[in-house]
Design a protein around this motif. Structure first.
Motif, PDB file in Angstrom:
ATOM      1  N   LEU A   1       0.718  -0.951   0.180  1.00 21.04           N
ATOM      2  CA  LEU A   1      -0.091   0.274  -0.414  1.00 21.04           C
ATOM      3  C   LEU A   1       1.113   1.443   0.321  1.00 21.04           C
ATOM      4  O   LEU A   1       0.701   1.978  -0.475  1.00 21.04           O
ATOM      5  N   PHE A   2       1.867   0.964   0.674  1.00 24.21           N
ATOM      6  CA  PHE A   2       3.160   2.885   1.131  1.00 24.21           C
ATOM      7  C   PHE A   2       3.532   2.259  -0.093  1.00 24.21           C
ATOM      8  O   PHE A   2       3.308   3.974  -0.758  1.00 24.21           O
TER       9      PHE A   2
ATOM     10  N   GLU B   1       1.948   1.476  -3.990  1.00 27.55           N
ATOM     11  CA  GLU B   1       1.530   2.214  -4.282  1.00 27.55           C
ATOM     12  C   GLU B   1       1.234   3.656  -4.116  1.00 27.55           C
ATOM     13  O   GLU B   1       0.964   5.007  -4.907  1.00 27.55           O
ATOM     14  N   ASP B   2       0.403   4.050  -2.229  1.00 23.75           N
ATOM     15  CA  ASP B   2       0.211   5.319  -2.285  1.00 23.75           C
ATOM     16  C   ASP B   2       1.620   6.537  -2.652  1.00 23.75           C
ATOM     17  O   ASP B   2       0.930   7.435  -3.649  1.00 23.75           O
TER      18      ASP B   2
ATOM     19  N   HIS C   1       2.224  16.412   2.750  1.00 19.78           N
ATOM     20  CA  HIS C   1       2.373  16.516   4.301  1.00 19.78           C
ATOM     21  C   HIS C   1       1.832  14.677   4.441  1.00 19.78           C
ATOM     22  O   HIS C   1       2.048  14.306   5.020  1.00 19.78           O
TER      23      HIS C   1
ATOM     24  N   LYS D   1       4.431  12.326   3.805  1.00 20.86           N
ATOM     25  CA  LYS D   1       5.377  12.780   5.474  1.00 20.86           C
ATOM     26  C   LYS D   1       4.201  11.297   6.194  1.00 20.86           C
ATOM     27  O   LYS D   1       5.195  10.578   7.250  1.00 20.86           O
ATOM     28  N   GLY D   2       3.432  11.363   6.663  1.00 20.24           N
ATOM     29  CA  GLY D   2       2.534  10.551   7.648  1.00 20.24           C
ATOM     30  C   GLY D   2       2.395   8.798   6.568  1.00 20.24           C
ATOM     31  O   GLY D   2       2.904   8.363   7.797  1.00 20.24           O
ATOM     32  N   SER D   3       2.474   8.891   5.590  1.00 24.42           N
ATOM     33  CA  SER D   3       2.183   7.727   4.983  1.00 24.42           C
ATOM     34  C   SER D   3       3.730   6.803   5.404  1.00 24.42           C
ATOM     35  O   SER D   3       4.036   5.528   5.641  1.00 24.42           O
TER      36      SER D   3
ATOM     37  N   SER E   1       5.505   7.897   7.633  1.00 28.61           N
ATOM     38  CA  SER E   1       5.735   7.428   9.024  1.00 28.61           C
ATOM     39  C   SER E   1       5.309   6.950   9.754  1.00 28.61           C
ATOM     40  O   SER E   1       5.825   5.441   9.935  1.00 28.61           O
ATOM     41  N   SER E   2       4.006   6.033   8.765  1.00 31.72           N
ATOM     42  CA  SER E   2       2.973   5.291   9.337  1.00 31.72           C
ATOM     43  C   SER E   2       3.734   3.298   9.029  1.00 31.72           C
ATOM     44  O   SER E   2       3.829   2.797   9.846  1.00 31.72           O
TER      45      SER E   2
ATOM     46  N   LYS F   1      10.586   9.823   5.344  1.00 34.18           N
ATOM     47  CA  LYS F   1      10.331  10.981   6.401  1.00 34.18           C
ATOM     48  C   LYS F   1      10.865  12.137   6.361  1.00 34.18           C
ATOM     49  O   LYS F   1       9.789  13.444   6.669  1.00 34.18           O
TER      50      LYS F   1
ATOM     51  N   ILE G   1       9.934  16.271   5.838  1.00 33.20           N
ATOM     52  CA  ILE G   1      10.226  17.198   6.272  1.00 33.20           C
ATOM     53  C   ILE G   1      10.590  18.654   5.987  1.00 33.20           C
ATOM     54  O   ILE G   1      10.090  19.213   6.735  1.00 33.20           O
TER      55      ILE G   1
ATOM     56  N   ARG H   1       8.730  20.276   3.628  1.00 30.41           N
ATOM     57  CA  ARG H   1       7.392  20.795   3.899  1.00 30.41           C
ATOM     58  C   ARG H   1       7.944  22.386   4.100  1.00 30.41           C
ATOM     59  O   ARG H   1       6.921  23.535   4.235  1.00 30.41           O
TER      60      ARG H   1
END
Lengths: 152, 228
Positions: free
Chosen positions: A48-49, A51-52, A79, A82-84, A86-87, A94, A98, A101
């Motif tokens: 998923l990461f 693909e995303d 953003h 960064k979120g994905s 990080s997850s 990530k 930062i 941004r």
């Protein structure tokens, strides 16, 4: 190769990824969530990461290619990335985000373009690493062993 | 394959020996990865999970939006027609025991969703806000608006401990405010603790849900917390 040799190799490889900063403790969390009931959890999340991220990187390339750049949009994409990252524990990606941004906020086009290149590179690196890791893990499982996890 | 949306994701979790009803969580997050992670964490606690990818869809699921209306406006949609608002799904037997929502989402934010929920017949359902950014003012704003808990992303196994009280306390209803038993009903500052975590410049404001001490995050310093 014996299963325990494979496991050692896998563990060493995983450790190197942590030492080199590609992955952080969040990745260990993912591994801990994989069990008999969720045997493919890590692969699923990582897929998923991929693909995303690819979608977001395309969107970013497009957004920064415009004559008049919408920095809000660019920031929104970063953003998300960064979120994905990080997850799943993709630390270097990530960290790139930062910095990215900050440049979005400054509306610094050149710096943003440079960041985009960097984040693409970091993404490629971590993608290769993760694919290798998953391959190693799958070999272990195919040989009847269990995937070794690190204590972080 | 995109991991998205509602009903497909309702499985039967493993039943605990004395489990009478499944604790049902409505999870709202625009990130497919975070939905996956959240769903795994919650299923691991024997919860039933419904995932949606936006605040609008969450409201639809809760029956707080008239399907025929345009949902892009932020005005109160329930009162837009002259007839009474549509019956929330709870009246048709669908229960939601907990709502967990991301703060930062395109369109309706988690905070907006929180306000809508708290202003509706679902107001007694606990709402937990999640965010990747540790912004004290944001946290207090959400807590003041009635959020029970504010969790930092990325979520971890240890975060489930903070949700345990809800799993245990909620038995049957999604609407009735539970009486005495636990301190989590009170939303006041008594239960809010400001914790200095490992990072120098950040303050984490969390509701203390249980006597347990602050959970150690088993990972290196999160440098990003210093960025405001």
């Amino acid at each position: 190769m014996e299963v325990d040799q494979m496991q050692r190799q896998c563990l060493d490889y995983t450790k190197s990824l942590f030492l080199e900063g590609f992955l952080d403790g969040q990745f260990v969390q993912l591994q801990q969530l994989q069990d008999e009931n969720n045997p493919d959890f890590v692969v699923e999340v990582v897929s998923l990461f991929f693909e995303d991220s690819e979608r977001l990187l395309n969107d970013l390339t497009f957004a920064l290619d415009q004559k008049s750049i919408d920095f809000k949009k660019v920031d929104a994409h970063v953003h998300q990335l960064k979120g994905s990252s990080s997850s799943i524990g993709a630390q270097r990606v990530k960290n790139c985000c930062i910095a990215f941004r900050n440049f979005c906020e400054e509306q610094n086009i050149d710096a943003c373009l440079s960041c985009l290149q960097q984040v693409k590179q970091e993404y490629c690196h971590v993608k290769n690493k993760l694919e290798t890791l998953i391959r190693l893990e799958q070999q272990i499982v195919a040989a009847g062993g269990s995937i070794p996890t690190m204590e972080f | 394959m995109e991991f998205v949306d509602t009903r497909k994701l309702q499985f039967q979790p493993q039943l605990q020996p004395q489990q009478h009803q499944h604790f049902h969580v409505l999870a709202v997050d625009d990130s497919v990865i975070d939905r996956k992670l959240l769903e795994r964490l919650l299923r691991g606690s024997s919860c039933k999970v419904t995932c949606v990818d936006s605040g609008d869809k969450a409201l639809k699921y809760l029956g707080l939006v008239d399907e025929l209306d345009d949902t892009t406006s932020s005005t109160s949609l329930e009162s837009s027609s002259s007839s009474p608002p549509p019956q929330p799904l709870q009246q048709e037997g669908i229960k939601v025991n907990l709502i967990m929502t991301d703060y930062c989402m395109p369109g309706m934010s988690g905070y907006d969703l929180l306000k809508r929920v708290k202003g509706s017949s679902w107001k007694d359902v606990p709402v937990v806000i999640m965010s990747s950014e540790n912004v004290p003012s944001r946290i207090s704003m959400c807590l003041e608006e009635g959020a029970e808990e504010f969790l930092l992303k990325p979520l971890q196994l240890s975060d489930l401990d903070k949700l345990q009280p809800y799993f245990l306390k909620s038995l049957d209803n999604s609407c009735e405010k539970e009486s005495a038993n636990s301190s989590i009903d009170s939303e006041n500052d008594d239960n809010v603790v400001i914790i200095n975590n490992n990072n120098n410049n950040s303050i984490s404001k969390r509701k203390v849900m249980s006597p347990e001490p602050h959970h150690e995050r088993s990972r290196p310093k999160m440098k990003e917390l210093a960025v405001v």
